[in-house]
Design a protein around this motif. Sequence first.
Motif, PDB file in Angstrom:
ATOM      1  N   SER A  89       0.865  -1.183   0.000  1.00  0.00           N
ATOM      2  CA  SER A  89       0.000   0.000   0.000  1.00  0.00           C
ATOM      3  C   SER A  89       0.899   1.229   0.000  1.00  0.00           C
ATOM      4  N   SER A 149      -8.616   2.770  -3.227  1.00  0.00           N
ATOM      5  CA  SER A 149      -8.235   4.124  -2.777  1.00  0.00           C
ATOM      6  C   SER A 149      -9.156   4.592  -1.669  1.00  0.00           C
ATOM      7  N   GLU A 164      -3.598   4.102  -0.894  1.00  0.00           N
ATOM      8  CA  GLU A 164      -3.887   3.285  -2.063  1.00  0.00           C
ATOM      9  C   GLU A 164      -3.258   1.905  -1.860  1.00  0.00           C
ATOM     10  N   HIS A 236      -6.328  -3.320   2.437  1.00  0.00           N
ATOM     11  CA  HIS A 236      -6.600  -1.882   2.358  1.00  0.00           C
ATOM     12  C   HIS A 236      -7.286  -1.386   3.621  1.00  0.00           C
TER      13      HIS A 236
END
Length: 280
Positions: A89, A149, A164, A236
């Motif tokens: 990330s 995102s 991201e 994420h």
Amino acid sequence: MPDEEEKKVSRRKVLSWVPLGASVVSLAISGLSLGISYKNEKRQSYDATTNFNVIQNLWAKEPSFSLYNESTKKLDQPPSPTYLMAIPSKVYWLAEGADSADFSTLVLLPISYDVILEQVKTGETVGVVEESRLPASFFAKLGARDIASSDEIELDDDLRLMVETLPFVLIVATIEYSLVGSDETIADQIITTPLGRYQWAEDRVTKLKEYFRDNAKFEVPLPDTDSDQSVYDVAHEIVVQEAKNLRNKNASLFGGVKDGYDNILKELNPIVTPRDPLEL
């Protein structure tokens, strides 16, 4: 009409160019031979060494990655590599009033070796040496549209950030092998993504292992089998949550320790910059 003497002079002029023309042709042939010889020597030199790569095949119903020996140099026996895996990330830092990021920080969430469903050795020492099959949640297309995102996260009045998470795996492979006719054991250490392969020194890999060890608690869990989530979505969410709590004791995930892991994340950051073949 030219007289006989003029004809003789003309013939002598033509004949005088013949040795020069022959020399030029000979020089061209010699240069071509040298070029071919150099290419053959370069190819033989290439074939005399190994050239390992890890090829990710994530755009498939059964995602996988393969250890590939691109050289034709035969090994004493098929190697048994070890892998370190992580989902990358990027955290983009935005100062107050800025429209674009001032800089980015790489974050790597470790993936357990246990996620590998099956490893198949081909019995070959060149070409595909070994294939490792991954769960379906590792499916990804590598395009920008598959990048997860976040919204902007405000840490304080003067600092914002955005996360991201990239749809692929960073893989560190350590390959020990010996060449046919040699008793010497050689260890190659490479870092690969779908974007490239990089030969790395042992001390750099050691620093990366230290980062992985310190952040083992952030190991990415697989999503439920009946979930539509990908493993990249899970990763994420973890990074976004930790970014929101950056003031707490999670600095090691962002490289915020005393020696910064010797800038290992900074070195890896440009390696994981995505390129989308579907967008200009």
